[in-house]
Design a protein around this motif. Structure first.
Motif, short mmCIF file in Angstrom:
data_model
loop_
_atom_site.label_atom_id
_atom_site.label_comp_id
_atom_site.label_asym_id
_atom_site.label_seq_id
_atom_site.Cartn_x
_atom_site.Cartn_y
_atom_site.Cartn_z
N GLY A 129 -22.14 62.84 37.81
CA GLY A 129 -22.89 61.68 38.26
C GLY A 129 -22.37 60.40 37.64
N TRP A 184 -23.35 67.67 44.60
CA TRP A 184 -24.66 67.13 44.90
C TRP A 184 -24.82 65.65 44.57
CZ3 TRP A 184 -27.80 68.09 48.38
CH2 TRP A 184 -29.13 67.66 48.33
N PRO A 185 -24.42 65.18 43.37
CA PRO A 185 -24.56 63.74 43.11
C PRO A 185 -23.81 62.90 44.12
CG PRO A 185 -24.03 64.92 41.09
CD PRO A 185 -23.84 65.88 42.22
N VAL A 188 -25.58 62.94 47.87
CA VAL A 188 -26.83 62.19 47.86
C VAL A 188 -26.55 60.70 47.71
CG1 VAL A 188 -28.99 61.76 46.61
CG2 VAL A 188 -28.22 64.10 47.00
N THR A 421 -34.72 66.84 45.15
CA THR A 421 -33.27 66.64 45.04
C THR A 421 -32.72 65.68 46.09
OG1 THR A 421 -32.91 68.64 46.37
CG2 THR A 421 -32.83 68.88 43.97
N THR A 422 -33.51 65.31 47.08
CA THR A 422 -33.02 64.40 48.11
C THR A 422 -33.77 63.07 48.10
OG1 THR A 422 -34.47 65.48 49.73
CG2 THR A 422 -32.21 66.25 49.62
N SER A 425 -34.79 61.68 44.58
CA SER A 425 -33.62 61.22 43.83
C SER A 425 -33.09 59.90 44.40
CB SER A 425 -32.52 62.28 43.87
OG SER A 425 -32.92 63.46 43.21
N ALA A 426 -33.05 59.79 45.74
CA ALA A 426 -32.57 58.57 46.37
C ALA A 426 -33.54 57.41 46.11
CB ALA A 426 -32.39 58.78 47.87
N GLY A 429 -33.04 56.42 42.52
CA GLY A 429 -31.71 55.84 42.35
C GLY A 429 -31.59 54.43 42.88
N THR A 445 -29.27 61.07 40.49
CA THR A 445 -29.26 62.38 41.15
C THR A 445 -28.74 63.45 40.21
OG1 THR A 445 -28.89 61.32 43.30
CG2 THR A 445 -28.38 63.66 43.14
N ASP A 449 -30.91 66.66 39.13
CA ASP A 449 -30.42 67.97 39.54
C ASP A 449 -29.74 68.71 38.39
OD1 ASP A 449 -30.35 69.71 41.84
OD2 ASP A 449 -28.17 69.55 41.75
#
Length: 521
Positions: A129, A184-185, A188, A421-422, A425-426, A429, A445, A449
């Motif tokens: 990340g 994942w980071p 997203v 996680t979606t 996190s957004a 963020g 993220t 995660d």
């Protein structure tokens, strides 16, 4: 935002070659909506391939270690056509297992492989990340996907090379976990760059189906390839993720500024609410704020990050225990008095992920309608507790009962995991405290995660040891983890309920107030 400069949010100077080709064919620039569609499709395929490569180990477990103390007592199993056959007449692919996993401690060794993979994955997540917010995410994703493909294939190569050294498989899993942490980071962050908060929960809930689709795809590929030797169960998913990594390199636009796209009005001014109910635009303008990458400690201090990270620790513990051990559990559990083969159990386990797709979409849609992420996540976690209980208690009664209860359990277990996680996190963020800076997306993220992945490592490890004595104890552990995950969100749930009550009272007061007479000027 303005045009791309030396300090563009993603650090990219040129459009991907695939985008240039599409614009050459079309003879005009692509629209913002077209770019959004490309982002959703490419990132969906990317993370589908990540999970497909990750899922194979769970399918192959029963082939590497078919003669557990429990299985060794069985005279019959079930094949694809659900007809009982003697174990001695099973396909050669089961054989006597694969050393060193065919020994009495084989189940524990498989649990240690899961721990190694997920531990490195969790640690790598924090670094990924941090790096992802500071370099071109398209390049970063490509490196991660190709690297994952290579080491997933190398694990399978152990089959043809006749490798029986535990440390070979351990190292392959650890390096694969490191490369997997890039995924994942990055995806997203890319999706967060292109979509405002408006309907983010629903959009990301649907988009997050890639997790379950990847699990299903990986399960089906791995189960089918067992007929040709378990090595193929790793090599094929490895080649798949490497290929899609090249697609990412050629076509993925990581940020509107990197391709000179003009934001739609609803994306540029998509409103978002702070904890105090103040509405602000999601992203500011370059004239007001020059974005720079957010530090690791600063990201932890964003309101809500620590709480959701800890919640995901327990939520992911439950989800990943199912991810890695459900096919093994099914093959070791008599359903209506009969046992399923490794392949049949792997195919049946995909229904858990089908329920997960429904759960992720429902959680996203409900949280959008309510405007309450914490309430939605906590409600799903509490509902997961009775679902887990009923699946363990009654899943063995019949195949129909097992399927129905597995779907329901998958929905409640994966719903909050997908939401946190979606969309969560957004949201965090792009929190208002960041003043419009979108360069915290990958870091936030990764924190959420990454912390969840620590739980994801612990769950399968504990299962490897506990299941040798009692699967009921495993499900008790999972129900306890679901309860803790829900309780951790209590403070945020209370805050959201209080805000809803206050909003309702304000609306009631406004409707009961007499209309004010207009004044002519």
């Amino acid at each position: 935002m303005g045009s791309l400069s030396e300090e563009a949010p993603d650090g990219t100077q040129n459009k991907p070659h695939g985008i240039q080709f599409l614009e050459y064919v079309k003879k005009s620039k692509l629209s913002y909506k077209t770019y959004q569609a490309i982002v959703l499709i490419v990132t969906f395929l990317a993370y589908t391939s990540y999970h497909a490569a990750r899922k194979t180990t769970s399918i192959v477990k029963s082939t590497l270690d078919p003669q557990s103390s429990e299985l060794g007592l069985r005279l019959f199993t079930w094949n694809y056509t659900t007809e009982p056959v003697e174990r001695s007449k099973l396909s050669w692919k089961l054989g006597d297992g694969w050393a060193p996993f065919d020994a009495s401690d084989g189940t524990s060794l498989l649990g240690e492989l899961d721990l190694a993979f997920l531990s490195v994955y969790a640690m790598g997540m924090y670094c990924s990340g941090h790096i992802g917010d500071r370099m071109d995410l398209r390049i970063f994703l490509t490196i991660g996907m190709v690297g994952t493909g290579i080491f997933t294939c190398l694990f399978g190569v152990g089959y043809w090379a006749n490798v029986h050294n535990f440390y070979y498989f351990l190292i392959m899993q650890m390096v694969a976990g490191l490369f997997q942490s890039t995924g994942w980071p990055s995806v997203v962050a890319v999706v967060g760059n292109w979509f405002g908060k408006k309907k983010r929960g629903l959009i990301m809930g649907i988009w997050n189906a890639h997790t379950s689709v990847g699990n299903i795809t990986g399960s089906l590929i791995a189960a089918a390839m067992l007929n040709y030797g378990w090595g193929w169960s790793f090599v094929l998913p490895g080649l798949l993720i490497a290929f899609i990594g090249l697609v990412v390199f050629l076509i993925l636009p990581v940020h509107p500024d990197s391709v000179g796209a003009e934001r739609d009005e609803d994306e540029l001014h998509s409103p978002r609410k702070t904890g105090e109910g103040v509405t602000e635009p999601l992203l500011g303008s370059d004239s007001e704020f020059k974005p720079s990458a957010v530090g690791f400690i600063q990201a932890w201090k964003i309101p809500g990050v620590a709480i959701f990270a800890l919640c995901l620790f327990f939520s992911k513990l439950v989800a990943y225990t199912f991810l890695y051990w459900l096919p093994f559990y099914i093959s070791h559990t008599a359903i209506d008095g009969k046992y399923l083969s490794s392949s049949a159990a792997g195919n049946l386990s995909t229904l858990f992920d089908v329920g997960g797709v429904v759960g992720g979409i429902l959680a996203g849609h409900i949280s959008d309608r309510l405007g309450a992420r914490a309430i939605t996540a906590a409600s799903f976690m509490y509902c997961a507790i009775p679902a887990l209980f009923f699946y363990r208690s009654y899943g063995h009664v019949s195949l129909t009962a097992n399927i129905a209860l597995m779907l329901i359990t998958g929905m409640f277990v994966n719903g909050p995991y997908a939401l946190i996680t979606t969309a969560v996190s957004a949201d965090l963020g792009t929190h208002i405290s960041l003043k419009g800076n979108s360069r915290a997306l990958a870091t936030v993220t990764a924190i959420i995660d990454g912390t969840g992945s620590v739980g994801a490592a612990i769950g399968p490890l504990l299962t490897g040891y506990i299941s040798a004595k009692s699967w009921s104890a495993v499900f008790t552990m999972l129900m306890g983890a679901a309860l803790i995950a829900g309780l951790l969100l209590t403070k945020l749930v209370v805050a959201e309920v209080t805000a809803k009550i206050s909003e309702s009272r304000s609306q009631a007061s406004a409707t009961s107030r007499p209309p004010t007479a207009s004044l002519d000027v």
